[in-house]
Design a protein around this motif. Structure first.
Motif, PDB file in Angstrom:
ATOM      1  N   HIS A 269       3.818   1.476   7.857  1.00 48.48           N
ATOM      2  CA  HIS A 269       4.747   0.518   8.992  1.00 48.48           C
ATOM      3  C   HIS A 269       4.405  -0.880   8.783  1.00 48.48           C
ATOM      4  CE1 HIS A 269       4.070   4.954  10.235  1.00 48.48           C
ATOM      5  NE2 HIS A 269       5.311   4.867  10.662  1.00 48.48           N
ATOM      6  N   MET A 270       3.068  -1.425   8.749  1.00 47.87           N
ATOM      7  CA  MET A 270       2.630  -2.614   8.842  1.00 47.87           C
ATOM      8  C   MET A 270       2.928  -3.254   7.758  1.00 47.87           C
ATOM      9  SD  MET A 270      -1.197  -1.933  10.888  1.00 47.87           S
ATOM     10  CE  MET A 270      -1.250  -0.760  12.416  1.00 47.87           C
ATOM     11  N   ASP A 271       2.911  -2.556   6.668  1.00 48.90           N
ATOM     12  CA  ASP A 271       3.211  -3.353   5.362  1.00 48.90           C
ATOM     13  C   ASP A 271       4.555  -3.653   5.163  1.00 48.90           C
ATOM     14  OD1 ASP A 271       0.623  -2.711   4.501  1.00 48.90           O
ATOM     15  OD2 ASP A 271       1.175  -0.700   3.832  1.00 48.90           O
ATOM     16  N   LEU A 272       5.732  -2.803   5.723  1.00 49.63           N
ATOM     17  CA  LEU A 272       7.058  -3.111   5.580  1.00 49.63           C
ATOM     18  C   LEU A 272       7.442  -4.280   6.500  1.00 49.63           C
ATOM     19  CD1 LEU A 272       8.315   0.649   5.688  1.00 49.63           C
ATOM     20  CD2 LEU A 272       7.838  -0.755   3.467  1.00 49.63           C
ATOM     21  N   SER A 273       6.848  -4.193   7.745  1.00 52.58           N
ATOM     22  CA  SER A 273       7.070  -5.212   8.664  1.00 52.58           C
ATOM     23  C   SER A 273       6.134  -5.340   9.957  1.00 52.58           C
ATOM     24  CB  SER A 273       8.593  -4.707   9.114  1.00 52.58           C
ATOM     25  OG  SER A 273       8.783  -5.640  10.356  1.00 52.58           O
ATOM     26  N   PRO A 274       5.203  -6.168   9.438  1.00 51.39           N
ATOM     27  CA  PRO A 274       4.127  -6.358  10.560  1.00 51.39           C
ATOM     28  C   PRO A 274       4.976  -7.019  12.019  1.00 51.39           C
ATOM     29  CG  PRO A 274       3.534  -7.597   8.324  1.00 51.39           C
ATOM     30  CD  PRO A 274       4.847  -7.006   8.284  1.00 51.39           C
ATOM     31  N   ASN A 275       6.020  -7.627  11.889  1.00 46.85           N
ATOM     32  CA  ASN A 275       6.610  -8.060  13.111  1.00 46.85           C
ATOM     33  C   ASN A 275       7.534  -6.785  14.077  1.00 46.85           C
ATOM     34  OD1 ASN A 275       6.080 -10.696  12.844  1.00 46.85           O
ATOM     35  ND2 ASN A 275       7.933 -11.126  11.583  1.00 46.85           N
ATOM     36  N   TYR A 276       7.633  -5.605  13.158  1.00 45.16           N
ATOM     37  CA  TYR A 276       8.409  -4.616  13.811  1.00 45.16           C
ATOM     38  C   TYR A 276       7.353  -3.317  13.604  1.00 45.16           C
ATOM     39  CZ  TYR A 276      11.889  -7.850  14.598  1.00 45.16           C
ATOM     40  OH  TYR A 276      12.677  -9.173  14.871  1.00 45.16           O
ATOM     41  N   ALA A 277       6.054  -3.378  13.246  1.00 45.38           N
ATOM     42  CA  ALA A 277       5.282  -2.243  13.034  1.00 45.38           C
ATOM     43  C   ALA A 277       5.589  -1.215  14.326  1.00 45.38           C
ATOM     44  CB  ALA A 277       3.887  -2.754  12.683  1.00 45.38           C
ATOM     45  N   GLY A 278       5.480  -1.711  15.339  1.00 45.40           N
ATOM     46  CA  GLY A 278       5.441  -0.998  16.614  1.00 45.40           C
ATOM     47  C   GLY A 278       6.675   0.211  16.868  1.00 45.40           C
ATOM     48  N   LEU A 279       7.932  -0.867  16.522  1.00 47.54           N
ATOM     49  CA  LEU A 279       9.220  -0.080  16.416  1.00 47.54           C
ATOM     50  C   LEU A 279       9.335   0.911  15.467  1.00 47.54           C
ATOM     51  CD1 LEU A 279      11.973   0.072  17.606  1.00 47.54           C
ATOM     52  CD2 LEU A 279      12.699  -2.002  16.099  1.00 47.54           C
ATOM     53  N   LEU A 280       8.922   0.409  14.011  1.00 50.74           N
ATOM     54  CA  LEU A 280       8.920   1.403  13.013  1.00 50.74           C
ATOM     55  C   LEU A 280       7.974   2.786  13.351  1.00 50.74           C
ATOM     56  CD1 LEU A 280       8.594  -0.630   9.807  1.00 50.74           C
ATOM     57  CD2 LEU A 280      10.553   0.180  11.128  1.00 50.74           C
ATOM     58  N   MET A 281       6.884   2.608  13.762  1.00 47.88           N
ATOM     59  CA  MET A 281       6.148   3.973  14.449  1.00 47.88           C
ATOM     60  C   MET A 281       7.000   4.657  15.507  1.00 47.88           C
ATOM     61  SD  MET A 281       3.758   6.028  14.632  1.00 47.88           S
ATOM     62  CE  MET A 281       2.350   5.236  13.251  1.00 47.88           C
ATOM     63  N   GLY A 282       7.530   4.042  16.259  1.00 50.71           N
ATOM     64  CA  GLY A 282       8.236   4.714  17.452  1.00 50.71           C
ATOM     65  C   GLY A 282       9.314   5.470  16.840  1.00 50.71           C
ATOM     66  N   ILE A 283      10.000   4.962  15.807  1.00 52.48           N
ATOM     67  CA  ILE A 283      11.083   5.775  15.030  1.00 52.48           C
ATOM     68  C   ILE A 283      10.447   7.003  14.053  1.00 52.48           C
ATOM     69  CG2 ILE A 283      13.024   5.481  13.248  1.00 52.48           C
ATOM     70  CD1 ILE A 283      13.251   2.358  14.192  1.00 52.48           C
ATOM     71  N   THR A 284       9.494   6.596  13.395  1.00 49.53           N
ATOM     72  CA  THR A 284       9.220   7.706  12.504  1.00 49.53           C
ATOM     73  C   THR A 284       8.209   8.718  13.378  1.00 49.53           C
ATOM     74  OG1 THR A 284       7.066   6.817  11.937  1.00 49.53           O
ATOM     75  CG2 THR A 284       8.899   6.213  10.494  1.00 49.53           C
ATOM     76  N   ASN A 285       7.681   8.391  14.212  1.00 46.30           N
ATOM     77  CA  ASN A 285       6.695   9.355  15.235  1.00 46.30           C
ATOM     78  C   ASN A 285       7.962  10.064  16.052  1.00 46.30           C
ATOM     79  OD1 ASN A 285       4.280  10.327  15.954  1.00 46.30           O
ATOM     80  ND2 ASN A 285       4.456   9.232  17.724  1.00 46.30           N
ATOM     81  N   THR A 286       9.178   9.558  16.486  1.00 43.32           N
ATOM     82  CA  THR A 286      10.020  10.373  17.140  1.00 43.32           C
ATOM     83  C   THR A 286      10.270  11.409  16.322  1.00 43.32           C
ATOM     84  OG1 THR A 286      10.593   8.254  18.554  1.00 43.32           O
ATOM     85  CG2 THR A 286      12.261  10.476  18.201  1.00 43.32           C
ATOM     86  N   MET A 287      11.028  11.224  15.054  1.00 43.05           N
ATOM     87  CA  MET A 287      11.358  12.150  14.153  1.00 43.05           C
ATOM     88  C   MET A 287      10.201  13.280  13.949  1.00 43.05           C
ATOM     89  SD  MET A 287      13.851   9.961  11.654  1.00 43.05           S
ATOM     90  CE  MET A 287      15.174   8.820  12.663  1.00 43.05           C
ATOM     91  N   ALA A 288       9.084  12.665  13.773  1.00 43.64           N
ATOM     92  CA  ALA A 288       8.022  13.470  13.177  1.00 43.64           C
ATOM     93  C   ALA A 288       7.491  14.422  14.148  1.00 43.64           C
ATOM     94  CB  ALA A 288       6.838  12.847  12.847  1.00 43.64           C
ATOM     95  N   SER A 289       7.726  14.017  15.551  1.00 42.14           N
ATOM     96  CA  SER A 289       7.243  14.760  16.848  1.00 42.14           C
ATOM     97  C   SER A 289       7.966  16.164  16.764  1.00 42.14           C
ATOM     98  CB  SER A 289       7.529  14.287  18.100  1.00 42.14           C
ATOM     99  OG  SER A 289       6.713  13.130  18.193  1.00 42.14           O
ATOM    100  N   THR A 290       9.024  16.284  16.016  1.00 37.51           N
ATOM    101  CA  THR A 290       9.833  17.654  15.883  1.00 37.51           C
ATOM    102  C   THR A 290       9.049  18.719  15.351  1.00 37.51           C
ATOM    103  OG1 THR A 290      10.955  17.113  13.758  1.00 37.51           O
ATOM    104  CG2 THR A 290      12.110  16.434  15.947  1.00 37.51           C
ATOM    105  N   GLY A 291       8.136  18.455  14.420  1.00 43.34           N
ATOM    106  CA  GLY A 291       7.353  19.364  13.854  1.00 43.34           C
ATOM    107  C   GLY A 291       6.446  20.046  14.750  1.00 43.34           C
ATOM    108  N   GLY A 292       5.946  19.464  15.843  1.00 41.43           N
ATOM    109  CA  GLY A 292       5.298  20.306  16.956  1.00 41.43           C
ATOM    110  C   GLY A 292       6.103  21.281  17.505  1.00 41.43           C
ATOM    111  N   LEU A 293       7.328  21.269  17.631  1.00 39.88           N
ATOM    112  CA  LEU A 293       8.285  22.372  18.022  1.00 39.88           C
ATOM    113  C   LEU A 293       8.957  23.051  17.149  1.00 39.88           C
ATOM    114  CD1 LEU A 293      10.234  19.648  20.530  1.00 39.88           C
ATOM    115  CD2 LEU A 293       8.313  21.028  21.065  1.00 39.88           C
ATOM    116  N   THR A 294       9.240  22.699  16.145  1.00 39.28           N
ATOM    117  CA  THR A 294      10.042  23.539  15.037  1.00 39.28           C
ATOM    118  C   THR A 294       9.032  24.422  14.251  1.00 39.28           C
ATOM    119  OG1 THR A 294      10.247  21.768  13.547  1.00 39.28           O
ATOM    120  CG2 THR A 294      12.117  22.059  14.858  1.00 39.28           C
TER     121      THR A 294
END
Length: 475
Positions: free
Chosen positions: A394-419
């Motif tokens: 995320h930091m490589d792709l966009s240092p300015n929006y690394a936190g936002l990118l982590m929020g996006i990918t982590n939201t989708m990835a969190s479904t793993g703990g449920l499914t």
């Protein structure tokens, strides 16, 4: 569209700037603070997994009588109630990730991280009295709210570290920060079990983790900073080194007056590749971490959960492997043996295809409990190399929006703990059946394999063109 190539030399400050700088600088202090933030977060997250065993002791067992002797409350919750209580945190965490990441684009990340930890810690401190008085409904609400609050943890840490860490140091510094997950989980499994066995019982688990969280917040407010430009004792030499390293890829102005490049983000193949890797990793390794103790117990007759030290070994192995691997990754990048893109893909592949191979092998180990446990520890350990791969991409792709990118990918990835547990419940009708467990492991291996394949094809460490934000037009 990409802004730059990913040759490491293009993203490293001139050697002259490093001359005269101490070996350990303020950026290392910020990394340590972020590491302890994640460590503390996982103390507050995992504590319930251990505490609930002591909260619901087997009737007429030694633990049952000891807790009553010490006037510690116990409960007779059903397995279904316990499952709801354990999943309530992740429900809040799943719902909170994306909004937390968006808020991180507009408000001070340092203060949001402090507020997140404070709320989670206060709720932990309130848990013993609240649950003893009102029972499981209030505990469900507390854990849900803790999940919502802790949704800020990873996006804020990513956003802060993207402003502090030069690209050629990301492997070891951000990898170290992310290893707080394993260290926090390991310490909780060992320490919480010990606290539960004392005369203070399970309430001491929540009091200890809550107190540590509040203590961390005080230290963070004193020594932490959102960016080098706002730190009160950073030397000018180190500030210049960080700034030159990130020149052209990271802005230092207010987030609130920038236009968030939503279209660029959601149409970026490298972002979706990182998301696929994150989802696949979480799915495969949540399957491994949550279901392996059951497999070893039912098929091999060995109860991992009864031994806190043994159950913590996979996390210890992952933590110990993280440090030398991160230095090796940065060494290869610095010597230009690997580009950043190549490095991210190599370490992600070791993590995910190594995990896939391990899961397939586990499906055929039906008569060797000792080797199964060793392989389990090994597979979990190499899974930690993802912290040198997609997990810092995320930091490589966009240092300015690394936190936002982590929020996006982590939201989708969190479904793993449920499914993942739901898939296991659908497949497994006889927990003693090796053939049914083999199907589960093959499914997990398939998810890991194809998620990494997508990352290999479409992943990149090149800074994206939409990383450079435009000013909002004020009429």
């Amino acid at each position: 569209m990409e802004l730059s190539n990913d040759s490491t030399i293009d993203r490293i400050a001139s050697p002259e700037l490093k001359k005269g700088m101490p070996m350990i600088g303020v950026r290392h202090l910020q990394s340590l603070l972020a590491f302890t933030a994640i460590f503390t977060g996982y103390l507050l997250r995992v504590n319930m997994s251990v505490a609930i065993v002591a909260m619901v002791p087997v009737v007429n067992s030694t633990d049952f009588y000891e807790e009553h002797k010490n006037h510690i409350a116990t409960f007779d919750w059903t397995h279904k109630t316990r499952s709801y209580l354990l999943s309530s945190f992740f429900a809040g965490y799943l719902l909170g990730n994306f909004p937390a990441a968006i808020l991180g684009c507009y408000f001070n990340n340092k203060l949001l991280l402090a507020l997140s930890t404070t709320i989670t810690s206060l709720l932990a401190l309130a848990t013993p009295v609240a649950v003893s008085t009102y029972g499981s409904p209030v505990l469900f609400i507390i854990r849900f709210l803790q999940g919502l609050a802790q949704a800020f943890l990873l996006p804020m840490c990513h956003g802060i570290m993207a402003r502090w860490v030069p690209p050629n140091e990301r492997g070891r510094l951000v990898g170290f920060v992310m290893s707080g997950i394993q260290f926090g989980t390991m310490i909780t499994l060992i320490g919480a079990g010990y606290l539960a066995s004392t005369s203070f019982g399970w309430p001491s688990i929540f009091y200890a983790s809550g107190a540590i969280g509040l203590a961390w917040t005080v230290v963070w407010l004193l020594l932490g900073a959102e960016s080098p430009q706002t730190h009160w004792f950073l030397s000018q030499k180190e500030a210049n080194y960080i700034q030159e390293s990130l020149q052209g890829v990271s802005h230092h102005g207010s987030q609130a007056d920038k236009v968030t490049p939503w279209k660029g983000i959601f149409t970026s193949l490298p972002v979706w590749a990182t998301t696929a890797a994150h989802v696949g990793y979480n799915w495969g390794f949540w399957l491994l971490l949550s279901e392996m103790p059951t497999f070893i117990s039912t098929v091999h007759g060995f109860n991992l959960r009864e031994d806190g030290l043994l159950s913590s070994l996979p996390y210890l192995a992952m933590f110990l492997l993280q440090l030398p691997a991160s230095y090796l990754a940065d060494f290869l990048n610095k010597r230009q043996c690997t580009t950043l893109t190549m490095s991210r893909k190599i370490w992600t592949t070791i993590s995910m295809w190594g995990g896939a191979a391990g899961l397939i092998t586990l499906g055929y180990l039906d008569d060797n409990a000792t080797f199964t446990i060793y392989l389990y520890i090994f597979v979990v350990a190499i899974g930690g190399t993802c912290n040198l791969g997609f997990n810092i991409n995320h930091m490589d792709l966009s240092p300015n929006y690394a936190g936002l990118l982590m929020g996006i990918t982590n939201t989708m990835a969190s479904t793993g703990g449920l499914t993942a547990p739901l898939a296991v419940g659908y497949i497994i009708s006889d927990p003693n059946s090796v053939n049914q467990w083999r199907v589960v492991f093959f499914l997990g291996a398939g998810v890991l394999f194809f998620a990494n394949l997508i990352y290999l094809i479409f992943g990149s460490a090149k800074t994206q063109s939409w990383n450079s934000p435009e000013k909002k037009i004020v009429s």
